[in-house]
Design an enzyme around this catalytic site. Sequence first.
Site, PDB file in Angstrom:
ATOM      1  N   CYS A 114       0.528  -0.831   0.070  1.00 25.50           N
ATOM      2  CA  CYS A 114      -0.145   0.201  -0.076  1.00 25.50           C
ATOM      3  C   CYS A 114       0.784   1.474   0.262  1.00 25.50           C
ATOM      4  O   CYS A 114       0.290   2.672   0.056  1.00 25.50           O
ATOM      5  CB  CYS A 114      -1.046  -0.248   1.470  1.00 25.50           C
ATOM      6  SG  CYS A 114      -1.862  -1.425   1.365  1.00 25.50           S
ATOM      7  N   HIS A 250      -4.012   7.192   2.131  1.00 28.47           N
ATOM      8  CA  HIS A 250      -3.944   6.176   1.127  1.00 28.47           C
ATOM      9  C   HIS A 250      -5.067   5.607   1.607  1.00 28.47           C
ATOM     10  O   HIS A 250      -5.744   5.723   3.283  1.00 28.47           O
ATOM     11  CB  HIS A 250      -2.810   4.829   1.950  1.00 28.47           C
ATOM     12  CG  HIS A 250      -3.083   3.884   1.947  1.00 28.47           C
ATOM     13  ND1 HIS A 250      -4.103   3.271   0.556  1.00 28.47           N
ATOM     14  CD2 HIS A 250      -3.256   2.390   2.484  1.00 28.47           C
ATOM     15  CE1 HIS A 250      -3.567   1.712   0.380  1.00 28.47           C
ATOM     16  NE2 HIS A 250      -4.070   1.501   1.806  1.00 28.47           N
ATOM     17  N   ASN A 280     -10.081   0.012  -0.555  1.00 24.30           N
ATOM     18  CA  ASN A 280      -9.076  -0.197  -0.374  1.00 24.30           C
ATOM     19  C   ASN A 280      -7.581  -0.632  -1.733  1.00 24.30           C
ATOM     20  O   ASN A 280      -7.895  -1.775  -1.548  1.00 24.30           O
ATOM     21  CB  ASN A 280      -7.876  -0.974   0.955  1.00 24.30           C
ATOM     22  CG  ASN A 280      -6.204  -0.743   1.190  1.00 24.30           C
ATOM     23  OD1 ASN A 280      -5.451  -0.796   0.256  1.00 24.30           O
ATOM     24  ND2 ASN A 280      -5.917  -1.246   2.514  1.00 24.30           N
TER      25      ASN A 280
END
Length: 323
Positions: A114, A250, A280
């Site tokens: 990520c 993020h 996500n």
Amino acid sequence: MTRRAVVRGVGHYLPDRVVPNSEFEKTLETSDEWIRSRSGIERRHFAAEGQTTSDLATRAAKAALADAGLEVDDIDTVIVATSTPDLTFPSVGTMVQAALGMTHGFAFDVQAVCAGFVYAMTNANALIVSGQSKRVLVIGAETFSKIMDWSDRSTCVLFGDGAGAVILEAHEGAGTNEDRGILSTDLNSDGRHREILYVDGGVSTQTTGFLRMQGKEVFRHAVEKLAQTAHRALDRAGLSAQDVDWIVPHQANLRIIKATAQKMGLSMDKVVVTVQDHGNTSAASIPLALSVGKARGQIKEGDVVVTEAIGGGLAWGSVVLRW
């Protein structure tokens, strides 16, 4: 004069298939309310059968080129941040290079889960500052739907597929924090925390594996480390939280995003949020949010933007730039 990596264009691509939370109610003991209350996610996009990470990345790249008013011949470097490549090798970067018809320059991948896009932006900045590259196409692209355990309700409802791209271009600046472009970066990792977020398979084990996560531990590390890395990068740029126009974090979990903003002393009015629509998307989430933020009219030229992310490794970091 100081060479800076300035954002020239942005773009993104999302697969056609939209998956609302209600779809998971058919196969899991979960609900739309349960997912929203714990993550802020309402829907996400999943790649079609046969649609690969390089497909998504190429479409995002084309959107960024159009936004920048550039042709592929104007690009000399391609960096793709991804943890879900089409193949073990060659890199997704070289696949995008070929798909765009680019026969010059060089391309490669960065894998920091990520945090991958922050790592890729930092690498691109170094290439531009050193004079190695003039224009770098930086892409975050993922198909996390390919590594989900669909029986694990704590993880499979959180992730989505997508791609975002940013074109960085070399410009001369005065060497102050009034310059446009990347002003500072901060990267970190700590391999001791592998077990809280990982995929239980890989090439050497001859398995694909599934994503495994200890959600509470990830949350605890995320809030602490994201605020720390953002403050360090701001300090390096000679700026403070009060100078920030936008945080583009993020997009993993709305509770993490809110807690990090609070820890930095910033209002949610200064945060670009897309997690409700995309879930996500790992390394794709920041460039997706940058592209959406620009399209919404939120991010404008001259704005101070902080991007920060944390992912498996653990790996985390941030980039401070003036748009």
